[in-house]
Motif scaffolding. Sequence first.
Motif, PDB file in Angstrom:
ATOM      1  N   GLU A  37       0.825  -1.212   0.000  1.00 38.27           N
ATOM      2  CA  GLU A  37       0.000   0.000   0.000  1.00 38.27           C
ATOM      3  C   GLU A  37       0.857   1.260   0.000  1.00 38.27           C
ATOM      4  O   GLU A  37       0.479   2.279  -0.581  1.00 38.27           O
ATOM      5  N   SER A  38       2.016   1.193   0.639  1.00 35.58           N
ATOM      6  CA  SER A  38       2.883   2.367   0.718  1.00 35.58           C
ATOM      7  C   SER A  38       3.410   2.796  -0.644  1.00 35.58           C
ATOM      8  O   SER A  38       3.820   3.947  -0.825  1.00 35.58           O
ATOM      9  N   ALA A  39       3.400   1.859  -1.611  1.00 31.78           N
ATOM     10  CA  ALA A  39       3.912   2.169  -2.945  1.00 31.78           C
ATOM     11  C   ALA A  39       2.810   2.598  -3.907  1.00 31.78           C
ATOM     12  O   ALA A  39       3.085   2.977  -5.042  1.00 31.78           O
ATOM     13  N   GLN A  40       1.562   2.548  -3.457  1.00 28.24           N
ATOM     14  CA  GLN A  40       0.449   2.925  -4.323  1.00 28.24           C
ATOM     15  C   GLN A  40       0.436   4.446  -4.527  1.00 28.24           C
ATOM     16  O   GLN A  40       0.777   5.207  -3.616  1.00 28.24           O
ATOM     17  N   GLN A  58       7.683   1.883  -7.548  1.00 31.67           N
ATOM     18  CA  GLN A  58       6.599   0.993  -7.140  1.00 31.67           C
ATOM     19  C   GLN A  58       6.916  -0.449  -7.483  1.00 31.67           C
ATOM     20  O   GLN A  58       6.693  -1.369  -6.688  1.00 31.67           O
ATOM     21  N   THR A 106       9.398  -2.357  -5.065  1.00 32.73           N
ATOM     22  CA  THR A 106       9.052  -2.515  -3.651  1.00 32.73           C
ATOM     23  C   THR A 106       8.187  -3.747  -3.422  1.00 32.73           C
ATOM     24  O   THR A 106       7.114  -3.882  -3.994  1.00 32.73           O
ATOM     25  N   ASN A 158       5.991  -6.394  -0.879  1.00 37.09           N
ATOM     26  CA  ASN A 158       5.046  -6.270   0.230  1.00 37.09           C
ATOM     27  C   ASN A 158       5.578  -7.058   1.422  1.00 37.09           C
ATOM     28  O   ASN A 158       5.481  -8.287   1.465  1.00 37.09           O
TER      29      ASN A 158
END
Length: 221
Positions: A36-39, A110, A113, A115
């Motif tokens: 989610e941090s890369a979205q 993105q 990275t 998860n």
Amino acid sequence: MKFHLILLISALMTLPSVHIYAADIREITWDDLVPESAQFDDPFEELYEDQLYNLALIARYREQQEAKDKSPDFTQAEHDEAMAKLKAENIDVDGLIDRREEITEKRRAQGQTANATLNGKKIRLPGYLLPLEFEERKVTEFLLVPWIGACIHTPPPPPNQIVHVKLENGFDIGDEVFTAVWVNGLMKTEKNNPELSFVDGKQNVDVGYVMQADKVELYEE
């Protein structure tokens, strides 16, 4: 009677462990491999194929005009027609062109990275199998990729969209080159760079995940 009671108790004691193991396997999709941090909000993902084509036409035309290219790929008329179409569809042409480098860099970051929440988890994931190592007819190592033909004469998916799978007992793929499979196993967020062989050469592929597979089976929805 006591003997039968002991057998019944033993059987009942085994049931929770089976249930826990089954519940412990998380079925995921390829989207889950991106944290989610890369979205981020990617405005290009909202465009249709013809809109992307027209946008690329305009950007290319402008680049060649700025470079004073005497043989541009597109004419002024084609540029104007593409502009008219995009403006009629309320597309912010200048804004999107200005953000190309920014979005390209965000996409690159993105894709690099993994998860971390999947590290050390039992997962189940569908995909296409690209063989790396064989024992007779059985594949013991392969890349799992999200679409058919990925990595074959096309740019590979980003590292977090490729899983390097190792399977102790191997999986018989028969005569299929691109086999759709389900893979169950232990996932690790581990980068590596395995070598993929083709008929006409070899290529090293950056990978963001490694999985020790417990089970590989043909894909069925």
